[in-house]
Motif scaffolding. Structure first.
Motif, PDB file in Angstrom:
ATOM      1  N   GLY A  55       5.014   2.770 -10.394  1.00  0.00           N
ATOM      2  CA  GLY A  55       5.273   3.943 -11.341  1.00  0.00           C
ATOM      3  C   GLY A  55       4.824   5.394 -10.267  1.00  0.00           C
ATOM      4  N   LYS A  56       4.015   4.961  -9.384  1.00  0.00           N
ATOM      5  CA  LYS A  56       3.007   6.078  -8.540  1.00  0.00           C
ATOM      6  C   LYS A  56       4.057   6.302  -6.926  1.00  0.00           C
ATOM      7  CE  LYS A  56      -0.870   6.491 -10.977  1.00  0.00           C
ATOM      8  NZ  LYS A  56      -2.946   6.746 -10.910  1.00  0.00           N
ATOM      9  N   THR A  57       4.611   7.795  -7.077  1.00  0.00           N
ATOM     10  CA  THR A  57       4.536   7.967  -5.777  1.00  0.00           C
ATOM     11  C   THR A  57       3.663   8.234  -4.612  1.00  0.00           C
ATOM     12  OG1 THR A  57       7.433   8.833  -6.107  1.00  0.00           O
ATOM     13  CG2 THR A  57       6.250   9.323  -3.988  1.00  0.00           C
ATOM     14  N   ASN A  58       3.110   7.280  -3.703  1.00  0.00           N
ATOM     15  CA  ASN A  58       2.336   7.366  -2.878  1.00  0.00           C
ATOM     16  C   ASN A  58       3.125   6.928  -1.349  1.00  0.00           C
ATOM     17  OD1 ASN A  58       2.182   4.688  -1.975  1.00  0.00           O
ATOM     18  ND2 ASN A  58       0.540   4.303  -3.865  1.00  0.00           N
ATOM     19  N   ASN A  59       1.874   7.712  -0.246  1.00  0.00           N
ATOM     20  CA  ASN A  59       1.965   7.210   1.271  1.00  0.00           C
ATOM     21  C   ASN A  59       2.631   5.688   1.807  1.00  0.00           C
ATOM     22  OD1 ASN A  59       1.834   8.166   4.042  1.00  0.00           O
ATOM     23  ND2 ASN A  59       0.303   6.849   4.250  1.00  0.00           N
ATOM     24  N   SER A  60       2.329   4.564   0.364  1.00  0.00           N
ATOM     25  CA  SER A  60       2.831   3.054   1.138  1.00  0.00           C
ATOM     26  C   SER A  60       4.658   3.153   0.501  1.00  0.00           C
ATOM     27  CB  SER A  60       1.757   2.446   0.455  1.00  0.00           C
ATOM     28  OG  SER A  60       1.943   2.460  -0.895  1.00  0.00           O
ATOM     29  N   THR A  61       4.832   4.223  -0.944  1.00  0.00           N
ATOM     30  CA  THR A  61       6.042   3.679  -1.005  1.00  0.00           C
ATOM     31  C   THR A  61       6.688   5.434  -0.883  1.00  0.00           C
ATOM     32  OG1 THR A  61       5.482   4.841  -3.142  1.00  0.00           O
ATOM     33  CG2 THR A  61       5.018   2.555  -3.039  1.00  0.00           C
ATOM     34  N   SER A  62       6.479   6.331   0.272  1.00  0.00           N
ATOM     35  CA  SER A  62       7.705   7.004   0.198  1.00  0.00           C
ATOM     36  C   SER A  62       8.396   7.191   1.564  1.00  0.00           C
ATOM     37  CB  SER A  62       6.889   8.282   0.626  1.00  0.00           C
ATOM     38  OG  SER A  62       7.472   9.473   1.256  1.00  0.00           O
ATOM     39  N   SER A  63       9.488   6.670   1.538  1.00  0.00           N
ATOM     40  CA  SER A  63      10.251   6.579   2.561  1.00  0.00           C
ATOM     41  C   SER A  63      11.230   7.534   3.785  1.00  0.00           C
ATOM     42  CB  SER A  63      12.126   6.729   2.176  1.00  0.00           C
ATOM     43  OG  SER A  63      12.442   8.025   1.101  1.00  0.00           O
ATOM     44  N   GLY A  64       9.779   8.904   3.643  1.00  0.00           N
ATOM     45  CA  GLY A  64       9.470   9.883   4.565  1.00  0.00           C
ATOM     46  C   GLY A  64       8.181   9.316   5.551  1.00  0.00           C
ATOM     47  N   PRO A  65       7.832  10.413   6.413  1.00  0.00           N
ATOM     48  CA  PRO A  65       7.463   9.998   7.413  1.00  0.00           C
ATOM     49  C   PRO A  65       5.305   9.520   6.588  1.00  0.00           C
ATOM     50  CG  PRO A  65       8.319  12.123   7.571  1.00  0.00           C
ATOM     51  CD  PRO A  65       8.226  11.617   6.449  1.00  0.00           C
ATOM     52  N   GLN A  66       4.781   8.890   6.757  1.00  0.00           N
ATOM     53  CA  GLN A  66       3.670   8.506   6.184  1.00  0.00           C
ATOM     54  C   GLN A  66       2.448   8.265   7.468  1.00  0.00           C
ATOM     55  OE1 GLN A  66       4.160   4.307   5.269  1.00  0.00           O
ATOM     56  NE2 GLN A  66       6.168   4.260   4.097  1.00  0.00           N
ATOM     57  N   TRP A  67       1.054   8.546   6.692  1.00  0.00           N
ATOM     58  CA  TRP A  67      -0.133   8.799   7.559  1.00  0.00           C
ATOM     59  C   TRP A  67      -0.127   6.795   8.222  1.00  0.00           C
ATOM     60  CZ3 TRP A  67      -1.061  12.962   9.753  1.00  0.00           C
ATOM     61  CH2 TRP A  67      -0.778  13.872   9.074  1.00  0.00           C
ATOM     62  N   ARG A  68      -0.317   7.329   9.651  1.00  0.00           N
ATOM     63  CA  ARG A  68      -1.210   5.918  10.040  1.00  0.00           C
ATOM     64  C   ARG A  68      -2.249   5.914  10.940  1.00  0.00           C
ATOM     65  NH1 ARG A  68       2.622   4.021   7.281  1.00  0.00           N
ATOM     66  NH2 ARG A  68       4.014   1.991   7.321  1.00  0.00           N
ATOM     67  N   GLU A  69      -3.519   5.304  10.858  1.00  0.00           N
ATOM     68  CA  GLU A  69      -4.518   5.878  10.911  1.00  0.00           C
ATOM     69  C   GLU A  69      -4.353   5.023  12.319  1.00  0.00           C
ATOM     70  OE1 GLU A  69      -9.631   5.386   9.661  1.00  0.00           O
ATOM     71  OE2 GLU A  69      -7.412   4.549   8.942  1.00  0.00           O
ATOM     72  N   LEU A  70      -5.409   5.684  13.438  1.00  0.00           N
ATOM     73  CA  LEU A  70      -5.594   5.402  14.686  1.00  0.00           C
ATOM     74  C   LEU A  70      -6.902   4.849  14.750  1.00  0.00           C
ATOM     75  CD1 LEU A  70      -4.838   8.481  16.864  1.00  0.00           C
ATOM     76  CD2 LEU A  70      -3.430   6.870  15.683  1.00  0.00           C
ATOM     77  N   MET A  71      -6.582   3.634  15.173  1.00  0.00           N
ATOM     78  CA  MET A  71      -7.636   2.525  15.099  1.00  0.00           C
ATOM     79  C   MET A  71      -8.888   2.218  16.237  1.00  0.00           C
ATOM     80  SD  MET A  71      -7.629   2.467  11.851  1.00  0.00           S
ATOM     81  CE  MET A  71      -8.698   0.334  11.165  1.00  0.00           C
ATOM     82  N   VAL A  72      -9.757   1.519  16.952  1.00  0.00           N
ATOM     83  CA  VAL A  72     -10.503   1.647  18.109  1.00  0.00           C
ATOM     84  C   VAL A  72     -10.123  -0.361  18.220  1.00  0.00           C
ATOM     85  CG1 VAL A  72     -12.438   1.424  18.952  1.00  0.00           C
ATOM     86  CG2 VAL A  72     -12.165   3.685  17.425  1.00  0.00           C
TER      87      VAL A  72
END
Length: 530
Positions: free
Chosen positions: A263-280
């Protein structure tokens, strides 16, 4: 603060973050990794952790590199001088080490703020976070010691320092030669040789009591060393969408967190751009192929959302705006926001409890029948200050109005190096987001206002750096030509706005009691009187 790798909130499992061919390749060459000659002891520790759990956040990497209790840059002796990280014998030199004029002018600025706030006759506290060798605080105390009406109001000096070796260096600068650090409940204690008042060392500013005192807080080249997270806005691929749907829940130190909430729209369910973390991650050119001069670690982009990428980019409208623009990169330092919010509350007091309680209730999940409600935090129990007082002065390098991007850097023996080279034996830092600091301070307390950032050159010129430099030079005899040159070169370096100077790169930000815009602080376009 000495932090371990916080695996639950900093990264996903190796299965989620590495493609299948990389996992197979790592297993094939596992003996080669074990036999590798690592650049530092900490490099092997980090590599073992990454091999076990997958890539780690930049913040987790920075914490280990800088404050690992056994092999961190600030918590163990420098690999260069064995005794110093600051100064000509260390890896880099800071403004207070370049010339005494810097600390003297910070002392004068503190005096002007005390005067502007009605010259309170008691209850003054001096607090410095990340005090280095103690040079800045020493010059501040020596300067304000000439103004007894002010210096006599100081009750306690607090130094926030996590490094035991640096505490000893600071004690040597600020106390008598035979002084001993007395262990107390919150840290250590000794007597200052300039004022005769106690100096108290703590590892975290949150160990200090909140009260109605008048705190003057200094943060010089402190925020640049606090851990950052980096995120890139990307258009999700069908494969990553599928993986994201499979990753319904992740375990954190405080319990399981649902990544996808019905029931919630968040980063993981949006069809648009999403944030991805840059990892080491491990750099296979170094670790597997053993290519000379290749750092052992490198950045890699997470394939799916991490808990950090779902939460941290949502704390500011500035970040949210950039999310829709695929390819945007942002750097976020949650610890910087925590520290500057603490500064603001000590100066302006906590916001009224009613609004705080309402905000807290909105964040708390619905409790099951019979479940015990969480205890209110210390912050929620605080009252507003009777009268906002004190000030904070932040001097560091970073951006005036833009969000830092790709600013992670390393320095060793006064030379720029990769931030992933010689972990634990090179300094690692990132640009300060001054607008983010101002945003966090204003959100934390209704009793403060923020001024700046202004270029360090403008700040120091307004306080009379040229006049003080000339005064010191004229006090020397003609035979002291070398000392005269050093003084002149030093103060001019601090205000030089050229590519090799510090006048424009470094900036100043002030947090002062809210006064309805009637007065701007000295150095920020105002004076003692509005």
């Amino acid at each position: 603060m000495n932090h371990g790798l916080k695996r639950g909130t900093q990264h996903l499992s190796k299965q989620c973050c590495q493609p299948r061919f990389l996992r197979a390749r790592s297993r094939r060459y596992i003996s080669d990794i074990v036999k590798k000659e690592w650049s530092t002891p900490l490099a092997k520790i980090l590599a073992d952790a990454i091999r076990t759990t997958g890539p780690i956040s930049i913040a987790a990497y920075m914490r280990q590199v800088l404050t690992n209790p056994d092999a961190g840059y600030y918590t163990t002796p420098s690999s260069q001088s064995k005794t110093e990280v600051f100064g000509k014998k260390g890896d880099f030199i800071t403004s207070p080490e370049i010339t005494q004029v810097f600390g003297e002018l910070v002392g004068i600025w503190t005096l002007t703020e005390w005067m502007a706030q009605g010259r309170p006759q008691n209850g003054v506290e001096l607090i410095e976070v990340g005090p280095g060798k103690g040079t800045l605080m020493g010059d501040i105390l020596r300067t304000i010691g000439n103004f007894k009406s002010f210096s006599n109001t100081i009750e306690t000096i607090y130094l926030v320092e996590a490094s035991a070796p640096l505490r000893e260096v600071q004690k040597g600068v600020l106390c008598e030669p035979d002084a001993v650090l007395e262990e107390i409940d919150i840290g250590y204690r000794a007597i200052n040789k300039h004022t005769g008042v106690p100096i108290v060392w703590v590892e975290d500013i949150r160990l200090l009591p909140y009260n109605d005192k008048t705190p003057f807080i200094f943060a010089h080249e402190f925020f640049d060393a606090l851990p950052i997270h980096a995120f890139e806005s990307v258009l999700p691929s069908p494969e990553s969408e599928q993986k994201q749907q499979q990753q319904q829940q992740i375990m954190t130190p405080t319990g399981p967190v649902e990544l996808n909430q019905p029931g919630k729209t968040n980063n993981s369910t949006s069809s648009g751009p999403q944030w991805r973390e840059l990892m080491v991650a491990l750099n296979h050119k170094s670790v597997i192929e053993d290519v000379k001069d290749e750092p052992e670690f490198q950045l890699s982009r997470a394939k799916i959302s991490t808990p950090n990428s779902l939460i941290l980019p949502e704390i500011s409208k500035r970040y949210k705006y950039l999310k829709s623009q695929a390819g945007s990169i942002i750097e976020v330092s949650p610890e910087s926001r925590i520290y500057v919010a603490d500064f603001a509350r000590r100066i302006g007091g906590f916001n009224n409890s009613t609004s705080s309680e309402q905000a807290l209730k909105k964040k708390l999940p619905n409790r099951k029948p019979g479940e015990v409600p969480p205890k209110p935090s210390k912050i929620e129990n605080q009252k507003k200050k009777a009268r906002p007082s004190g000030a904070a002065l932040i001097l560091d390098y970073g951006t005036s109005s833009t969000i830092p991007v790709n600013s992670l850097r390393g320095i060793r023996q006064h030379t720029n190096v990769s931030p992933f080279a010689f972990p634990g034996q090179a300094d690692v830092s990132a640009d300060v987001d001054f607008t983010g600091l101002a945003e966090a301070a204003i959100e934390a307390s209704e009793g403060v206002e923020v001024h700046g950032p202004v270029d360090q050159a403008d700040f120091l010129h307004s306080l009379g750096i040229a006049e003080r430099g000339e005064q010191l030079i004229s006090a020397l005899s003609d035979a002291d030509k070398e000392k005269q040159r050093n003084i002149e070169t030093g103060w001019k370096r601090l205000v030089d706005k050229g590519p090799n100077g510090m006048g424009k790169l470094y900036k100043a930000l002030a947090i002062v009691p809210e006064n309805g815009g009637r007065r701007r602080p000295v150095g920020f376009g105002g004076g003692v009187v509005g």
